[in-house]
Design an enzyme around this catalytic site. Structure first.
Site, PDB file in Angstrom:
ATOM      1  N   ARG A  80       0.823  -1.210   0.000  1.00  8.88           N
ATOM      2  CA  ARG A  80       0.000   0.000   0.000  1.00  8.88           C
ATOM      3  C   ARG A  80       0.860   1.265   0.000  1.00  8.88           C
ATOM      4  O   ARG A  80       0.531   2.264   0.641  1.00  8.88           O
ATOM      5  CB  ARG A  80      -0.968   0.007   1.194  1.00  8.88           C
ATOM      6  N   SER A 116     -11.238  -0.555   2.685  1.00  3.78           N
ATOM      7  CA  SER A 116     -10.438  -0.909   3.863  1.00  3.78           C
ATOM      8  C   SER A 116      -9.853   0.360   4.475  1.00  3.78           C
ATOM      9  O   SER A 116      -9.087   1.072   3.819  1.00  3.78           O
ATOM     10  CB  SER A 116      -9.308  -1.864   3.475  1.00  3.78           C
ATOM     11  N   GLU A 126      -5.126   3.179   5.938  1.00  2.00           N
ATOM     12  CA  GLU A 126      -4.819   3.025   4.516  1.00  2.00           C
ATOM     13  C   GLU A 126      -5.316   4.236   3.737  1.00  2.00           C
ATOM     14  O   GLU A 126      -4.743   4.604   2.718  1.00  2.00           O
ATOM     15  CB  GLU A 126      -5.472   1.743   3.987  1.00  2.00           C
TER      16      GLU A 126
END
Length: 345
Positions: free
Chosen positions: A160, A235, A331
């Protein structure tokens, strides 16, 4: 004070505003918006579909929506090559390629957002990350108009993470480096990625790009809320990575803890499981809630404020840290009135 409503342009659908919104259909639009912000000494940010952002308050600057469209397909004996404009919708192209019998993207189905957002986050799901299919990323420096092409290795992809969240992130409150297009490289000798239990259980006849695509869409639709119905950014937290020693301690106290061994000997944990074990599913702070089917997702039940989403995220972090001694890192990308708030890795 900011007057333009940002609710339609970010998937949380929170009541935040900005000074001005620009629909960037071409590179000239991006450059003009950047110069306008610079001349007026205003913050400047470029968004795709706003699927990975949280505005913590009104944004006192200009928001450019990347709508650069372009698509080209070439091939050789071994690979398909796709050049896609940054403003193209990601899932549309996953679906389009699968329909053409071209494999490689099917595990990344139903990830919201644009093609240009994919390399920033190095999006990933079900054992595949964007870096696995990336050939190059085209970038423009809005300060001087220069363009450059970054190869896969140049993008410094990590979990990520990428160069676009590190060296090429804004140095002040104005986004300077903007992705204009990406190149995908998909092998004709397609190999299915079946690392997850739900995919390994597919009958042999369904182990095709279309079969895996259909299964992943069904899984995601059963667990994840549609942002058009319940505002969310997917998420909210990254899956944490812990040392071997920390994992051994956790496993001793929680024998059923899900874990995914990493190449460097560390262990990746399932953030959703950690949150669920804290009994947080359905927990609300005002109009913000932990989703009842997937604890990794924070949702706007209809009237949430930015402050309530932020407070809920902090509550989740605190509870997981108290129970497991693990810090969850968001995130999503946070924006305050003057620009992005950079989170720790």
């Amino acid at each position: 004070m900011p007057q333009q409503d940002l609710r339609p342009y970010h998937t949380f659908g929170l009541p935040v505003r900005c000074q001005a919104i620009v629909f960037a259909e071409n590179i000239d639009d991006l450059q003009q918006a950047y110069q306008q912000a610079k001349t007026a000494n205003l913050p400047f940010v470029v968004l795709g579909e706003g699927s990975d952002v949280l505005f913590t308050e009104d944004f006192h600057g200009i928001v450019a929506l990347n709508r650069l469209k372009n698509a080209r397909h070439t091939e050789d004996d071994h690979f398909h090559y796709f050049h896609l404009g940054a403003g193209e919708n990601w899932h549309h192209w996953v679906q389009t390629l699968v329909a053409q019998g071209i494999g490689g993207l099917e595990n990344l189905a139903l990830i919201p957002g644009t093609v240009g957002a994919a390399p920033i986050q190095n999006i990933g799901a079900y054992g595949v990350e964007f870096k696995d299919v990336c050939d190059y990323v085209n970038v423009i420096d809005l300060e001087n108009g220069k363009t450059q092409r970054l190869g896969n290795q140049d993008c410094q992809f990590a979990y990520r993470d990428s160069i676009f969240k590190q060296a090429l992130r804004p140095k002040d409150n104005r986004t300077r480096f903007v992705i204009t297009a990406v190149g995908l490289k998909l092998a004709k000798n397609w190999q299915p990625m079946l690392g997850y239990k739900e995919l390994r259980e597919l009958p042999q006849s369904e182990i095709t790009p279309a079969g895996i695509f259909a299964k992943i869409c069904a899984i995601r639709q059963s667990k994840l809320p549609d942002p058009k119905v319940l505002g969310n950014a997917g998420s909210f937290f990254k899956n944490p990575v812990v040392s071997t020693e920390k994992f051994a301690q956790l496993q001793q106290n929680h024998p059923s803890i899900p874990h995914y061994p990493q190449a460097d000997g560390t262990e990746k944990l399932a953030a959703g499981w950690l949150i669920d074990q804290c009994g947080l599913k359905g927990t609300q702070v005002g109009g913000a809630a932990v989703h009842r089917q997937q604890a990794l997702v924070l949702v706007n039940t209809g009237n949430a404020t930015s402050q309530e989403i932020t407070a809920l995220a902090q509550l989740v972090q605190r509870r997981v840290a108290e129970k497991f001694g693990v810090h969850l890192v968001p995130e999503v990308r946070f924006y305050q009135k003057n620009g992005e708030i950079f989170q720790p890795k």
